[in-house]
Write a protein that holds these residues in place. Structure first.
Motif, PDB file in Angstrom:
ATOM      1  N   PHE A  45       0.984 -10.309   1.703  1.00  0.00           N
ATOM      2  CA  PHE A  45       1.508  -8.956   1.602  1.00  0.00           C
ATOM      3  C   PHE A  45       2.939  -8.993   1.092  1.00  0.00           C
ATOM      4  O   PHE A  45       3.666  -9.951   1.334  1.00  0.00           O
ATOM      5  CB  PHE A  45       1.520  -8.265   2.975  1.00  0.00           C
ATOM      6  CG  PHE A  45       0.175  -7.877   3.477  1.00  0.00           C
ATOM      7  CD1 PHE A  45      -0.423  -6.708   3.047  1.00  0.00           C
ATOM      8  CD2 PHE A  45      -0.496  -8.682   4.378  1.00  0.00           C
ATOM      9  CE1 PHE A  45      -1.656  -6.338   3.522  1.00  0.00           C
ATOM     10  CE2 PHE A  45      -1.738  -8.324   4.855  1.00  0.00           C
ATOM     11  CZ  PHE A  45      -2.331  -7.153   4.424  1.00  0.00           C
ATOM     12  N   THR A  83       4.848   3.775  -2.810  1.00  0.00           N
ATOM     13  CA  THR A  83       3.986   4.882  -3.227  1.00  0.00           C
ATOM     14  C   THR A  83       4.587   6.250  -2.951  1.00  0.00           C
ATOM     15  O   THR A  83       4.257   7.214  -3.632  1.00  0.00           O
ATOM     16  CB  THR A  83       2.614   4.797  -2.537  1.00  0.00           C
ATOM     17  OG1 THR A  83       2.801   4.742  -1.119  1.00  0.00           O
ATOM     18  CG2 THR A  83       1.859   3.556  -2.997  1.00  0.00           C
ATOM     19  N   PRO A 101       5.504  -1.791  -9.843  1.00  0.00           N
ATOM     20  CA  PRO A 101       5.450  -2.919  -8.900  1.00  0.00           C
ATOM     21  C   PRO A 101       6.729  -3.755  -8.958  1.00  0.00           C
ATOM     22  O   PRO A 101       7.283  -3.984 -10.028  1.00  0.00           O
ATOM     23  CB  PRO A 101       4.253  -3.737  -9.383  1.00  0.00           C
ATOM     24  CG  PRO A 101       3.428  -2.783 -10.179  1.00  0.00           C
ATOM     25  CD  PRO A 101       4.392  -1.804 -10.787  1.00  0.00           C
ATOM     26  N   SER A 129       6.778   4.791   2.146  1.00  0.00           N
ATOM     27  CA  SER A 129       5.386   4.341   2.167  1.00  0.00           C
ATOM     28  C   SER A 129       5.193   3.307   1.065  1.00  0.00           C
ATOM     29  O   SER A 129       5.536   3.560  -0.088  1.00  0.00           O
ATOM     30  CB  SER A 129       4.433   5.514   1.945  1.00  0.00           C
ATOM     31  OG  SER A 129       4.588   6.466   2.963  1.00  0.00           O
ATOM     32  N   ALA A 130       4.624   2.167   1.436  1.00  0.00           N
ATOM     33  CA  ALA A 130       4.448   1.073   0.478  1.00  0.00           C
ATOM     34  C   ALA A 130       3.223   0.253   0.872  1.00  0.00           C
ATOM     35  O   ALA A 130       2.617   0.483   1.919  1.00  0.00           O
ATOM     36  CB  ALA A 130       5.691   0.194   0.441  1.00  0.00           C
ATOM     37  N   ASN A 131       2.889  -0.701   0.029  1.00  0.00           N
ATOM     38  CA  ASN A 131       1.713  -1.535   0.281  1.00  0.00           C
ATOM     39  C   ASN A 131       2.047  -2.753   1.140  1.00  0.00           C
ATOM     40  O   ASN A 131       1.454  -3.817   0.986  1.00  0.00           O
ATOM     41  CB  ASN A 131       1.074  -1.974  -1.044  1.00  0.00           C
ATOM     42  CG  ASN A 131       1.998  -2.828  -1.887  1.00  0.00           C
ATOM     43  OD1 ASN A 131       3.214  -2.731  -1.812  1.00  0.00           O
ATOM     44  ND2 ASN A 131       1.417  -3.674  -2.711  1.00  0.00           N
ATOM     45  N   THR A 132       2.953  -2.591   2.084  1.00  0.00           N
ATOM     46  CA  THR A 132       3.284  -3.655   3.027  1.00  0.00           C
ATOM     47  C   THR A 132       2.202  -3.731   4.098  1.00  0.00           C
ATOM     48  O   THR A 132       1.346  -2.845   4.187  1.00  0.00           O
ATOM     49  CB  THR A 132       4.647  -3.386   3.691  1.00  0.00           C
ATOM     50  OG1 THR A 132       4.588  -2.128   4.365  1.00  0.00           O
ATOM     51  CG2 THR A 132       5.769  -3.378   2.677  1.00  0.00           C
ATOM     52  N   GLU A 133       2.246  -4.746   4.911  1.00  0.00           N
ATOM     53  CA  GLU A 133       1.237  -4.898   5.960  1.00  0.00           C
ATOM     54  C   GLU A 133       1.289  -3.731   6.940  1.00  0.00           C
ATOM     55  O   GLU A 133       0.276  -3.232   7.392  1.00  0.00           O
ATOM     56  CB  GLU A 133       1.446  -6.216   6.701  1.00  0.00           C
ATOM     57  CG  GLU A 133       0.347  -6.549   7.680  1.00  0.00           C
ATOM     58  CD  GLU A 133       0.451  -7.953   8.227  1.00  0.00           C
ATOM     59  OE1 GLU A 133      -0.536  -8.404   8.833  1.00  0.00           O
ATOM     60  OE2 GLU A 133       1.488  -8.609   8.056  1.00  0.00           O
ATOM     61  N   GLY A 135       2.563  -0.686   6.199  1.00  0.00           N
ATOM     62  CA  GLY A 135       2.228   0.538   5.470  1.00  0.00           C
ATOM     63  C   GLY A 135       3.388   1.486   5.252  1.00  0.00           C
ATOM     64  O   GLY A 135       3.387   2.262   4.311  1.00  0.00           O
ATOM     65  N   SER A 136       4.377   1.452   6.137  1.00  0.00           N
ATOM     66  CA  SER A 136       5.555   2.302   5.951  1.00  0.00           C
ATOM     67  C   SER A 136       6.740   1.712   6.697  1.00  0.00           C
ATOM     68  O   SER A 136       6.575   0.998   7.680  1.00  0.00           O
ATOM     69  CB  SER A 136       5.287   3.731   6.431  1.00  0.00           C
ATOM     70  OG  SER A 136       5.091   3.755   7.822  1.00  0.00           O
TER      71      SER A 136
END
Length: 151
Positions: A45, A83, A101, A129-133, A135-136
């Motif tokens: 991640f 995001t 990205p 909000s992001a694509n981290t483990e 999520g935010s």
């Protein structure tokens, strides 16, 4: 009737036990390797790290707009994609953030503008909000809003 039931039972027993091929023999080594690689990549991640998670504007006059920038870095193992960024109220506006990205090791920033409304000590929350483990992630701004001078 008993002969019919006994005959159908025997036929069913033969049908279910006739498949002697072991399911383990059907597994292909290439598929096992591909699945292991896919699982290893899926567990990586991005991780977002901020230069500061709370920015204090100090004392400001009521109605005075102030602005700051939050810098962040991708310290994870995969590209980071922010995001959305939202604030806890309309008096705080996040802007100028990249939707592209962010590769591991790269940095970026976004700005937050506060319009100076409210009174006394204020704390506003900005959710990234992001694509981290997780999520935010959350950053905050604080200030002490002094009342406007009476004229």
């Amino acid at each position: 009737m008993k002969k019919l039931i006994l005959g159908l039972s025997a036929l069913g027993l033969i049908a279910f036990t006739s498949c002697k091929e072991n399911a383990a023999n059907k597994i292909e080594e290439a598929n096992v390797i591909a699945a292991a690689e896919r699982d290893a990549v899926a567990s990586k991640f991005p991780k977002i790290e901020f230069n500061e998670t709370v920015h204090d504007f100090g004392e400001i006059e009521k109605g005075t707009s102030v602005e700051t920038k939050f810098s962040y870095k991708n310290t994870g193992d995969a590209p980071l994609i922010v995001t959305d960024i939202k604030s806890s109220c309309g008096c705080t506006v996040p802007k100028d953030w990249s939707r592209e990205p962010l590769a591991p090791g790269e940095s970026a920033e976004f700005s937050v503008k506060y319009n100076g409304s409210g009174a006394n000590k204020i704390t506003k929350t900005i959710t990234v909000s992001a694509n981290t483990e997780k999520g935010s992630e959350i950053v905050k701004i604080t200030a002490f809003v002094k009342p406007a001078e009476a004229q």
